[in-house]
Design a protein around this motif. Sequence first.
Motif, PDB file in Angstrom:
ATOM      1  N   GLN A  71       0.884  -1.159  -0.041  1.00 10.77           N
ATOM      2  CA  GLN A  71       0.027  -0.004   0.180  1.00 10.77           C
ATOM      3  C   GLN A  71       0.856   1.262   0.119  1.00 10.77           C
ATOM      4  O   GLN A  71       0.497   2.360  -0.478  1.00 10.77           O
ATOM      5  CB  GLN A  71      -0.813  -0.220   1.229  1.00 10.77           C
ATOM      6  CG  GLN A  71      -1.993  -1.218   1.339  1.00 10.77           C
ATOM      7  CD  GLN A  71      -2.682  -1.132   2.636  1.00 10.77           C
ATOM      8  OE1 GLN A  71      -2.809  -0.212   3.406  1.00 10.77           O
ATOM      9  NE2 GLN A  71      -3.209  -2.470   2.848  1.00 10.77           N
ATOM     10  N   THR A  72       1.907   1.075   0.643  1.00 12.16           N
ATOM     11  CA  THR A  72       3.039   2.311   0.647  1.00 12.16           C
ATOM     12  C   THR A  72       4.365   2.158   0.402  1.00 12.16           C
ATOM     13  O   THR A  72       5.036   1.034   0.830  1.00 12.16           O
ATOM     14  CB  THR A  72       3.001   3.038   2.377  1.00 12.16           C
ATOM     15  OG1 THR A  72       1.770   3.154   2.664  1.00 12.16           O
ATOM     16  CG2 THR A  72       3.981   4.011   2.305  1.00 12.16           C
ATOM     17  N   ALA A  92      -2.581  -2.850  -4.798  1.00 11.23           N
ATOM     18  CA  ALA A  92      -2.987  -2.213  -3.526  1.00 11.23           C
ATOM     19  C   ALA A  92      -2.248  -0.760  -3.344  1.00 11.23           C
ATOM     20  O   ALA A  92      -2.838   0.030  -2.555  1.00 11.23           O
ATOM     21  CB  ALA A  92      -2.930  -3.113  -2.369  1.00 11.23           C
ATOM     22  N   GLN A  94      -1.824   2.948  -3.467  1.00 11.69           N
ATOM     23  CA  GLN A  94      -2.614   3.945  -3.454  1.00 11.69           C
ATOM     24  C   GLN A  94      -2.073   5.400  -3.869  1.00 11.69           C
ATOM     25  O   GLN A  94      -2.812   6.091  -4.251  1.00 11.69           O
ATOM     26  CB  GLN A  94      -3.368   3.802  -2.257  1.00 11.69           C
ATOM     27  CG  GLN A  94      -4.211   2.918  -2.001  1.00 11.69           C
ATOM     28  CD  GLN A  94      -5.055   2.883  -0.579  1.00 11.69           C
ATOM     29  OE1 GLN A  94      -5.342   3.916  -0.094  1.00 11.69           O
ATOM     30  NE2 GLN A  94      -5.488   1.593   0.028  1.00 11.69           N
ATOM     31  N   ALA A  95      -0.746   5.564  -3.636  1.00 11.64           N
ATOM     32  CA  ALA A  95      -0.274   6.586  -3.835  1.00 11.64           C
ATOM     33  C   ALA A  95       1.434   6.411  -4.181  1.00 11.64           C
ATOM     34  O   ALA A  95       1.943   5.552  -3.464  1.00 11.64           O
ATOM     35  CB  ALA A  95      -0.258   7.740  -2.950  1.00 11.64           C
ATOM     36  N   CYS A 113      -1.100  -0.979 -11.438  1.00 10.90           N
ATOM     37  CA  CYS A 113      -1.295  -0.811 -10.269  1.00 10.90           C
ATOM     38  C   CYS A 113      -2.803   0.063 -10.121  1.00 10.90           C
ATOM     39  O   CYS A 113      -2.932   1.223 -10.023  1.00 10.90           O
ATOM     40  CB  CYS A 113      -0.252   0.639  -9.741  1.00 10.90           C
ATOM     41  SG  CYS A 113       1.271  -0.061  -9.695  1.00 10.90           S
ATOM     42  N   SER A 115      -5.333   0.365  -7.832  1.00  8.05           N
ATOM     43  CA  SER A 115      -5.642   1.297  -6.950  1.00  8.05           C
ATOM     44  C   SER A 115      -4.965   2.785  -6.695  1.00  8.05           C
ATOM     45  O   SER A 115      -5.276   3.514  -6.042  1.00  8.05           O
ATOM     46  CB  SER A 115      -5.551   0.645  -5.557  1.00  8.05           C
ATOM     47  OG  SER A 115      -6.141  -0.572  -5.593  1.00  8.05           O
ATOM     48  N   ILE A 116      -4.005   2.902  -7.420  1.00  4.63           N
ATOM     49  CA  ILE A 116      -3.157   4.345  -7.381  1.00  4.63           C
ATOM     50  C   ILE A 116      -4.027   5.508  -7.720  1.00  4.63           C
ATOM     51  O   ILE A 116      -4.628   5.477  -8.810  1.00  4.63           O
ATOM     52  CB  ILE A 116      -1.763   3.994  -8.098  1.00  4.63           C
ATOM     53  CG1 ILE A 116      -0.697   5.224  -7.574  1.00  4.63           C
ATOM     54  CG2 ILE A 116      -1.978   4.517  -9.607  1.00  4.63           C
ATOM     55  CD1 ILE A 116       0.642   4.952  -8.275  1.00  4.63           C
ATOM     56  N   ARG A 117      -4.287   6.355  -6.777  1.00  2.00           N
ATOM     57  CA  ARG A 117      -5.028   7.461  -6.860  1.00  2.00           C
ATOM     58  C   ARG A 117      -4.182   8.654  -7.120  1.00  2.00           C
ATOM     59  O   ARG A 117      -4.726   9.631  -7.443  1.00  2.00           O
ATOM     60  CB  ARG A 117      -5.704   7.794  -5.504  1.00  2.00           C
ATOM     61  CG  ARG A 117      -7.076   6.624  -5.364  1.00  2.00           C
ATOM     62  CD  ARG A 117      -7.715   6.695  -4.267  1.00  2.00           C
ATOM     63  NE  ARG A 117      -8.958   5.592  -4.068  1.00  2.00           N
ATOM     64  CZ  ARG A 117     -10.119   5.925  -4.684  1.00  2.00           C
ATOM     65  NH1 ARG A 117     -10.281   6.710  -5.276  1.00  2.00           N
ATOM     66  NH2 ARG A 117     -10.790   4.804  -4.563  1.00  2.00           N
ATOM     67  N   CYS A 154      -3.883   2.168 -14.420  1.00  2.00           N
ATOM     68  CA  CYS A 154      -3.974   2.692 -13.083  1.00  2.00           C
ATOM     69  C   CYS A 154      -5.166   3.189 -13.099  1.00  2.00           C
ATOM     70  O   CYS A 154      -5.415   4.424 -13.359  1.00  2.00           O
ATOM     71  CB  CYS A 154      -2.655   3.625 -13.101  1.00  2.00           C
ATOM     72  SG  CYS A 154      -0.985   3.033 -12.989  1.00  2.00           S
ATOM     73  N   GLN A 156      -7.809   3.986 -10.957  1.00  2.00           N
ATOM     74  CA  GLN A 156      -8.160   5.007  -9.687  1.00  2.00           C
ATOM     75  C   GLN A 156      -7.483   6.406 -10.036  1.00  2.00           C
ATOM     76  O   GLN A 156      -8.100   7.351  -9.495  1.00  2.00           O
ATOM     77  CB  GLN A 156      -7.882   4.566  -8.564  1.00  2.00           C
ATOM     78  CG  GLN A 156      -8.876   3.151  -8.529  1.00  2.00           C
ATOM     79  CD  GLN A 156     -10.297   3.272  -8.293  1.00  2.00           C
ATOM     80  OE1 GLN A 156     -10.823   4.433  -8.196  1.00  2.00           O
ATOM     81  NE2 GLN A 156     -10.809   2.442  -9.070  1.00  2.00           N
TER      82      GLN A 156
END
Length: 192
Positions: A71-72, A92, A94-95, A113, A115-117, A154, A156
């Motif tokens: 996630q990170t 997973a 996200q950034a 990726c 879920s990357i917002r 990507c 999201q």
Amino acid sequence: ILFNDAFSIFDLSDSEMPSQIKQLTINGGELTEEGFDRIHASYRKLETIDLSAVENTEISDEAFKGCYNLQTLVLPAQLTSIPYMAVADCKALQAITIPATIEEIDNSAFENCRSIRSIIFEGAAAPENGGANFAPAASTSALWRIGNWAFYNCHQLQHLTIPESVTEIGDAAFYGCTYLEDMALPSSMRKI
């Protein structure tokens, strides 16, 4: 698990290295190929990787590929490129913050990726008045190229501001970014 200069992941024998770590921070030194191999051995469980203090200027192709629960991810501060499929299939995530030292994001670097917002480019000029247009400020980002399929699927990702230093964006770099609402392109762009 926290590692620092004197006790680094690449000095550990297989018997000492936990097989299913979820969080990893390395506070200095240089991470070798063997170190990346050991990280990749826990790829299905890792949720957080912080390499901000690692001295690497390079990482290998597919370095974090398939870290499904990641996630990170904090990349090394001196990194000069994000190679082929380095972060691909991290579903997973996200950034991501791209260090200002990055010169090139190679082909398929962040492919799938999903879920990357948020993608933040350090050193990029801030958007003018909060909008999607660049202010004519100087960029301190070294990034000049975003490769083919770099951010493919990507889903999201919604907003993106490309640094003023970028001159080339490869084929289908943002293909499959189905929720992308706006993208600010720099005046320096020569090829897209």
